[in-house]
Enzyme design. Structure first.
Site, PDB file in Angstrom:
ATOM      1  N   ASP A 136      44.852  68.136-123.646  1.00  0.00           N
ATOM      2  CA  ASP A 136      45.392  67.759-122.351  1.00  0.00           C
ATOM      3  C   ASP A 136      44.531  68.338-121.223  1.00  0.00           C
ATOM      4  O   ASP A 136      44.068  69.479-121.310  1.00  0.00           O
ATOM      5  CB  ASP A 136      46.823  68.322-122.266  1.00  0.00           C
ATOM      6  CG  ASP A 136      47.582  67.854-121.058  1.00  0.00           C
ATOM      7  OD1 ASP A 136      47.687  66.635-120.868  1.00  0.00           O
ATOM      8  OD2 ASP A 136      48.078  68.712-120.292  1.00  0.00           O
ATOM      9  N   HIS A 156      51.181  57.292-122.427  1.00  0.00           N
ATOM     10  CA  HIS A 156      52.518  57.719-121.982  1.00  0.00           C
ATOM     11  C   HIS A 156      52.612  57.953-120.473  1.00  0.00           C
ATOM     12  O   HIS A 156      53.696  58.179-119.955  1.00  0.00           O
ATOM     13  CB  HIS A 156      52.902  59.003-122.721  1.00  0.00           C
ATOM     14  CG  HIS A 156      51.932  60.114-122.476  1.00  0.00           C
ATOM     15  ND1 HIS A 156      50.646  60.088-122.992  1.00  0.00           N
ATOM     16  CD2 HIS A 156      52.026  61.248-121.752  1.00  0.00           C
ATOM     17  CE1 HIS A 156      49.999  61.175-122.585  1.00  0.00           C
ATOM     18  NE2 HIS A 156      50.811  61.887-121.838  1.00  0.00           N
ATOM     19  N   ASP A 157      51.473  57.939-119.770  1.00  0.00           N
ATOM     20  CA  ASP A 157      51.468  58.187-118.326  1.00  0.00           C
ATOM     21  C   ASP A 157      51.220  56.925-117.509  1.00  0.00           C
ATOM     22  O   ASP A 157      51.257  56.965-116.290  1.00  0.00           O
ATOM     23  CB  ASP A 157      50.356  59.188-117.957  1.00  0.00           C
ATOM     24  CG  ASP A 157      50.691  60.615-118.364  1.00  0.00           C
ATOM     25  OD1 ASP A 157      51.892  60.955-118.419  1.00  0.00           O
ATOM     26  OD2 ASP A 157      49.749  61.393-118.622  1.00  0.00           O
ATOM     27  N   ASP A 215      48.653  67.068-129.900  1.00  0.00           N
ATOM     28  CA  ASP A 215      48.345  67.251-128.494  1.00  0.00           C
ATOM     29  C   ASP A 215      48.305  68.745-128.182  1.00  0.00           C
ATOM     30  O   ASP A 215      49.263  69.464-128.463  1.00  0.00           O
ATOM     31  CB  ASP A 215      49.469  66.588-127.686  1.00  0.00           C
ATOM     32  CG  ASP A 215      48.978  65.978-126.408  1.00  0.00           C
ATOM     33  OD1 ASP A 215      48.175  66.637-125.719  1.00  0.00           O
ATOM     34  OD2 ASP A 215      49.399  64.853-126.088  1.00  0.00           O
TER      35      ASP A 215
END
Length: 550
Positions: A197, A323-324, A96
């Protein structure tokens, strides 16, 4: 350059995957330990959320050093072992890259605070307005203003996210070079995948202006210069390799931009994540609300992205979970009465679409939202901010907790449920986030529902490897207006794949178009008994069916 069309990518959230030293936080050694599990599942690539040095104000997306490993996760020796051991099992790593902002604890920001002009130019610093107000009226995506005071100067620094995440100035070529160096550092260590990201917000204008809506998104999202930056990023880093897969996280983007970001002829990215389909349970576009998801809107968005990217030669990363996001099975189905059907139907919907499927840890065993009763069980900064705001808005506590249970990012971040031992086999210590109560029934060693869901995922992954039509076929919808079924057809050469997905707990009938009925139909996968293709097909609760037509 379509070497990623047959791949399936698994996302592990390192902090919650597997702890080996009793710290209560997952670590790299834990990922190494569980590689046989991932090999058995059949995935090709493993995306890890950030494990760099970080104050952890935003779970590692506040990076303090791009070429480091936070000791809480392990060492470079662990990382090298992970790359090597994964490779033996046919799995490569995707890291990431958080290149829009750094932590305010980053050496660059600290040097800037100490008055070093070179590093002040790394960030977006502006004077306040003559009337003493902030440089612009933009809002942070985490709530509050997007500007904070820069030390004890008269300037402010921009932070589109948390105030400890200072936006970098991509207009400065020195900044871009530093970031390319960081990306190359990891590529040289054998990394074969990169997830970028919030990549489409890096292109801020030289002159920043107030936004009419008081939010500012349109001023910094998908600006034309972003494409130039990504093109340069490609040329200076991963573009030098034949086998690197890249995915850009694109906030509030459009299909037209999605095509530009991911069409191979443009030399930008392999694929993108877009999120419109995961906002269909936002009341009036607001996340911190509860309402039943809008199924027709969900289909319309999936369809628009599938068709638009297909026509424009772009490529989607397809997914429900990360993950969000809250757990998709809790969100779009019934995990109490139909845990197997719900989870497998959602999986098949995604895995047979045109795009590269991503699996988020635990979805393959039917992990659900934890539904914590107390706000103190939640750790996520965004959740706590929302709780305060909802309290200020005068909502009653039970209503606030319903919203938090449905929408918190911690829904996805609960530790991976390995077995029935204490703390679900995740840690010998005190887990950083409470283990959900249903881990006894939902874990990787469970012989019931979890096992049947995982076996189904293995089939989906296997079928993608075996069938060109799943990898390369075009996409078109079938009866898009249907109230409860999402149906589509993939076409490749003379073959078609018909996929029928029923999103509700009743029975539903769909009319199959005549040209499809005239073909020779072979049932290839479904989550009930084997079916025959008929003109009026009756579907059971949360049923999914796929037919290969020749």
């Amino acid at each position: 350059m379509t070497h990623f069309h047959d791949k399936v990518i698994y996302q592990a959230y390192p902090k919650s995957f597997k702890d080996t030293d009793g710290s209560g936080l997952g670590d790299l050694k834990g990922i190494i330990e569980k590689l046989p599990y991932l090999e058995d599942l059949g995935v090709d690539m493993l995306w890890l959320n950030p494990f760099y040095k970080s104050p952890q104000n935003d779970n590692g997306y506040d990076v303090a050093d791009y070429t480091s490993i936070d000791p809480m996760f392990g060492t470079f020796e662990d990382f090298d072992t992970l790359v090597e051991e994964a490779k033996k099992r046919g799995i490569s790593l995707m890291l990431d890259m958080v290149l829009n902002h750094t932590s305010t604890a980053h050496e660059w920001f600290q040097k800037a605070l100490n008055g070093e002009k070179k590093y002040q130019d790394y960030y977006i610093l502006r004077e306040g307005k003559a009337d003493g107000s902030l440089p612009t009226n933009w809002e942070s995506k985490f709530g509050g203003d997007a500007w904070s005071k820069f030390g004890d100067t008269d300037q402010y620094y921009l932070h589109l996210y948390d105030k400890t995440q200072a936006d970098l100035d991509w207009r400065n070529p020195e900044v871009r070079q530093e970031l390319y160096n960081a990306v190359n550092f990891w590529l040289e260590k054998g990394v074969k995948g990169l997830r970028f990201d919030v990549l489409n917000v890096i292109g801020k204008d030289e002159e920043l202006k107030d936004a009419d809506d008081g939010v500012g998104k349109s001023h910094y999202t998908d600006t034309p210069i972003v494409h130039e930056y990504i093109h340069e990023l490609n040329r200076e880093t991963y573009g030098k390799y034949e086998d690197v897969i890249t995915v850009g996280e694109m906030s509030s983007t459009t299909v037209a931009n999605g095509v530009q970001y991911s069409n191979p002829e443009r030399n930008e990215l392999s694929m993108i994540f877009s999120f419109h389909h995961l906002k269909v349970d936002y009341k009036d576009g607001e996340k911190w609300t509860t309402q039943p998801f809008d199924f027709l809107e969900l289909k319309k968005l999936l369809d628009e992205w599938q068709r638009g990217m297909d026509e424009g030669g772009g490529w989607n990363a397809v997914f429900w979970n990360n993950h969000d996001q809250p757990r998709a099975n809790s969100r779009f189905g019934d995990v109490e009465k139909y845990p197997f059907e719900t989870t497998t139907m959602l999986a098949q919907t995604i895995h047979f679409l045109r795009g590269t499927p991503f699996i988020y840890q635990g979805e393959e065993i039917g992990m659900t939202n934890p539904n914590y009763k107390e706000i103190d069980d939640y750790v996520d900064v965004e959740t706590h901010n929302a709780y305060q705001k909802l309290k200020e808005d005068g909502l009653p506590e039970d209503q606030i907790m319903d919203i938090i249970q449905a929408k918190s990012r911690d829904n996805a971040r609960t530790p991976m449920q390995w077995d029935t031992s204490k703390n679900a086999g995740f840690t010998e210590g005190e887990p950083w986030l409470r283990i959900p109560e249903n881990y006894i029934e939902r874990n990787t060693e469970n012989d019931g529902v979890s096992k049947t869901i995982r076996e189904y995922y293995k089939k989906l992954i296997q079928l993608r490897k075996e069938h060109k039509i799943i990898q390369e076929g075009s996409y078109e919808p079938v009866e898009l207006g249907h109230q409860s079924i999402f149906a589509y057809v993939r076409t490749y050469e003379n073959q078609k794949l018909l996929v029928l997905n029923h999103f509700y707990a009743d029975e539903a009938i769909i009319d199959i178009p005549r040209p499809l009925l005239e073909m020779d139909a072979q049932y290839i996968l479904g989550n009930k008994e084997e079916r025959k293709l008929e003109s009026k097909l009756v579907m059971q609760p949360y049923e999914t069916i796929a037919f290969l037509l020749n």
